[in-house]
Scaffold this motif. Structure first.
Motif, PDB file in Angstrom:
ATOM      1  N   GLY A 112      -0.675 -15.826 -10.566  1.00 48.77           N
ATOM      2  CA  GLY A 112       0.784 -15.862 -10.601  1.00 48.77           C
ATOM      3  C   GLY A 112       1.414 -14.790  -9.726  1.00 48.77           C
ATOM      4  N   ARG A 113       0.637 -14.204  -8.840  1.00 49.92           N
ATOM      5  CA  ARG A 113       1.144 -13.207  -7.881  1.00 49.92           C
ATOM      6  C   ARG A 113       0.149 -13.151  -6.717  1.00 49.92           C
ATOM      7  NH1 ARG A 113      -2.630  -9.497  -8.669  1.00 49.92           N
ATOM      8  NH2 ARG A 113      -3.342  -9.072 -10.757  1.00 49.92           N
ATOM      9  N   PRO A 114       0.629 -12.679  -5.535  1.00 55.56           N
ATOM     10  CA  PRO A 114      -0.291 -12.643  -4.391  1.00 55.56           C
ATOM     11  C   PRO A 114      -1.273 -11.471  -4.475  1.00 55.56           C
ATOM     12  CG  PRO A 114       1.903 -11.885  -3.741  1.00 55.56           C
ATOM     13  CD  PRO A 114       1.991 -12.260  -5.189  1.00 55.56           C
TER      14      PRO A 114
ATOM     15  N   ASP B 209       0.589  -9.877  -0.131  1.00 60.07           N
ATOM     16  CA  ASP B 209       1.511  -8.749  -0.179  1.00 60.07           C
ATOM     17  C   ASP B 209       0.855  -7.537   0.484  1.00 60.07           C
ATOM     18  OD1 ASP B 209       3.900  -7.703  -0.779  1.00 60.07           O
ATOM     19  OD2 ASP B 209       3.489  -7.346  -2.908  1.00 60.07           O
ATOM     20  N   ALA B 210       1.616  -6.816   1.319  1.00 56.21           N
ATOM     21  CA  ALA B 210       1.145  -5.535   1.852  1.00 56.21           C
ATOM     22  C   ALA B 210       2.167  -4.485   1.422  1.00 56.21           C
ATOM     23  CB  ALA B 210       1.025  -5.595   3.367  1.00 56.21           C
ATOM     24  N   ARG B 211       1.714  -3.559   0.596  1.00 56.45           N
ATOM     25  CA  ARG B 211       2.625  -2.550   0.036  1.00 56.45           C
ATOM     26  C   ARG B 211       2.454  -1.244   0.830  1.00 56.45           C
ATOM     27  NH1 ARG B 211       1.612  -0.444  -5.971  1.00 56.45           N
ATOM     28  NH2 ARG B 211       1.599  -2.657  -6.536  1.00 56.45           N
TER      29      ARG B 211
ATOM     30  N   ASP C 291      -2.299  -4.359 -10.025  1.00 58.41           N
ATOM     31  CA  ASP C 291      -1.648  -5.230  -9.041  1.00 58.41           C
ATOM     32  C   ASP C 291      -2.086  -4.944  -7.604  1.00 58.41           C
ATOM     33  OD1 ASP C 291      -0.334  -6.538 -11.017  1.00 58.41           O
ATOM     34  OD2 ASP C 291       1.533  -5.401 -10.813  1.00 58.41           O
ATOM     35  N   VAL C 292      -3.008  -4.012  -7.434  1.00 62.58           N
ATOM     36  CA  VAL C 292      -3.502  -3.693  -6.086  1.00 62.58           C
ATOM     37  C   VAL C 292      -4.990  -4.052  -6.015  1.00 62.58           C
ATOM     38  CG1 VAL C 292      -4.062  -1.777  -4.510  1.00 62.58           C
ATOM     39  CG2 VAL C 292      -1.817  -1.881  -5.630  1.00 62.58           C
TER      40      VAL C 292
ATOM     41  N   THR D 286      -9.512  -8.009   1.283  1.00 60.76           N
ATOM     42  CA  THR D 286      -8.659  -7.819   0.096  1.00 60.76           C
ATOM     43  C   THR D 286      -8.803  -9.012  -0.851  1.00 60.76           C
ATOM     44  OG1 THR D 286      -7.107  -6.514   1.406  1.00 60.76           O
ATOM     45  CG2 THR D 286      -6.266  -7.431  -0.662  1.00 60.76           C
ATOM     46  N   LEU D 287      -8.860 -10.210  -0.280  1.00 62.54           N
ATOM     47  CA  LEU D 287      -9.055 -11.404  -1.126  1.00 62.54           C
ATOM     48  C   LEU D 287     -10.433 -11.364  -1.795  1.00 62.54           C
ATOM     49  CD1 LEU D 287      -7.471 -14.014   1.300  1.00 62.54           C
ATOM     50  CD2 LEU D 287      -6.617 -13.438  -0.991  1.00 62.54           C
ATOM     51  N   LEU D 288     -11.421 -10.937  -1.030  1.00 57.53           N
ATOM     52  CA  LEU D 288     -12.771 -10.838  -1.599  1.00 57.53           C
ATOM     53  C   LEU D 288     -12.793  -9.788  -2.715  1.00 57.53           C
ATOM     54  CD1 LEU D 288     -15.800 -11.486  -1.534  1.00 57.53           C
ATOM     55  CD2 LEU D 288     -16.059  -9.791   0.285  1.00 57.53           C
TER      56      LEU D 288
END
Ligand code: NAD
Length: 292
Positions: free
Chosen positions: A36-38, A69-71, A96-97, A280-282
């Motif tokens: 429910g979030r990237p 998302d890139a924070r 969330d990171v 990041t996805l991995l």
């Protein structure tokens, strides 16, 4: 006898990046749907270097194209080692990171060791921490520095074999040259690493079936330094006096000798951000798999 001249195949980073992006889109979407979030990459920048915000913006655009998302987190130039460690630990603990990137080089008063030790290895998606670099050395699964992953992605997607090839890497930094040499060794290439104190650089570069250059000096590599038919990968990014960007390889003359060559810009740099986002996805998937 006339020297044989060839027109090198251009290993176009933009085209390769488009196919990598197409592969990543469903992965990023699946993550979004499940959570429910990237998936989120945190970019930690220290100080106000303008190059850093340019880089962060390009990462943000790359992330947005994948609906990730890139924070961007900017810390004060004069932050202490202790506070830097604390900032990294906050991101380690933030659910969330999924990935953390610390922009390098650090200002001179900060210790590289803090970053190398503090980033949770599971979120160290640019593979700069001790654990991931150790795993790379041991040929165990690891996150690898994004630039190195980008070089391999270009070679792999261009179907350039590495087994038993003589590969020469010019540049021996901790973030590019050295980890790349170990990755190439893991692919069973015969690897030579050259650096600023290498004597007779041209002798070594002329041995290369595959020549990878990551130095930061425009026109360092000329046609006379390249074996006819070699594959040349130019990692360098240089801003010339007139503001133009170029790599480390004298492209026009070397492309008349090489069999394949990456342009710069338009080569390796096109892939680097995508490699960070892929890792990041991995990382997100691996963190999920750990949950009870
Ligand atoms: P660095 O300054 O940390 O390291 C440079 C290396 O080159 C050192 O090992 C040094 O010994 C060697 N060197 C310097 N002069 C030399 C010479 N005359 N002959 C042989 N070796 C020499 O740089 P880095 O962070 O490894 O980056 C290298 C280049 O790659 C830079 O231009 C950088 O901007 C670029 N880069 C590109 C990407 C990308 O995505 N395309 C990513 C990271 C770095």
């Amino acid at each position: 006898m006339q020297e044989e001249r060839m027109a090198a195949r251009i290993l176009d980073g933009r085209i390769i990046a488009a196919s990598v992006r197409a592969d990543l889109e469903p992965v990023a979407a699946a993550y979004r749907q499940a959570h429910g979030r990237p998936a989120t990459l945190a970019i930690l920048a220290i100080g106000r270097d303008p190059a850093s915000s340019v880089y962060a913006n390009s990462l943000r655009r790359a992330a947005a194209a994948l609906h990730m998302d890139a924070r961007y987190i900017r810390l004060d130039e004069d932050i202490s080692d202790v506070d830097l460690r604390r900032a990294i630990e906050d991101l380690n603990a933030d659910p969330d990171v999924q990935g953390i990137l610390t922009e390098l080089p650090l200002p001179p008063h900060l210790s590289q060791q803090v970053v190398a030790e503090a980033i949770d290895p599971r979120k160290d998606v640019d593979g700069i921490g001790i654990r991931n670099l150790g795993a790379l050395f041991l040929r165990l699964p690891s996150f690898v520095p994004a630039t190195c992953a980008a070089v391999l992605e270009i070679l792999d997607r261009s179907e350039i074999a590495l087994v038993s090839k003589r590969v020469v890497v010019v540049g021996a930094s901790n973030v590019v040259g050295k980890p790349l040499a170990f990755l190439l060794l893991s692919r069973d290439a015969t690897v030579t690493v050259c650096h600023i104190d290498t004597r007779d650089l041209a002798y070594w570069t002329r041995q290369a079936d595959v020549l990878v250059v990551a130095v930061g000096k425009p026109d360092l590599i000329t046609a006379a330094m390249v074996k006819p038919g070699a594959v040349v990968v130019d990692v360098g990014i240089n801003v010339r006096e007139d503001g133009a960007i170029s790599g480390d390889v004298a492209f026009d003359e070397v492309s008349a000798v090489a069999s394949a060559i990456t342009p710069a810009p338009g080569g390796v740099g096109q892939l680097t951000n995508l490699m960070l986002l892929r890792q990041t996805l991995l990382a997100g998937d691996l963190l999920d798999a750990e949950e009870p």
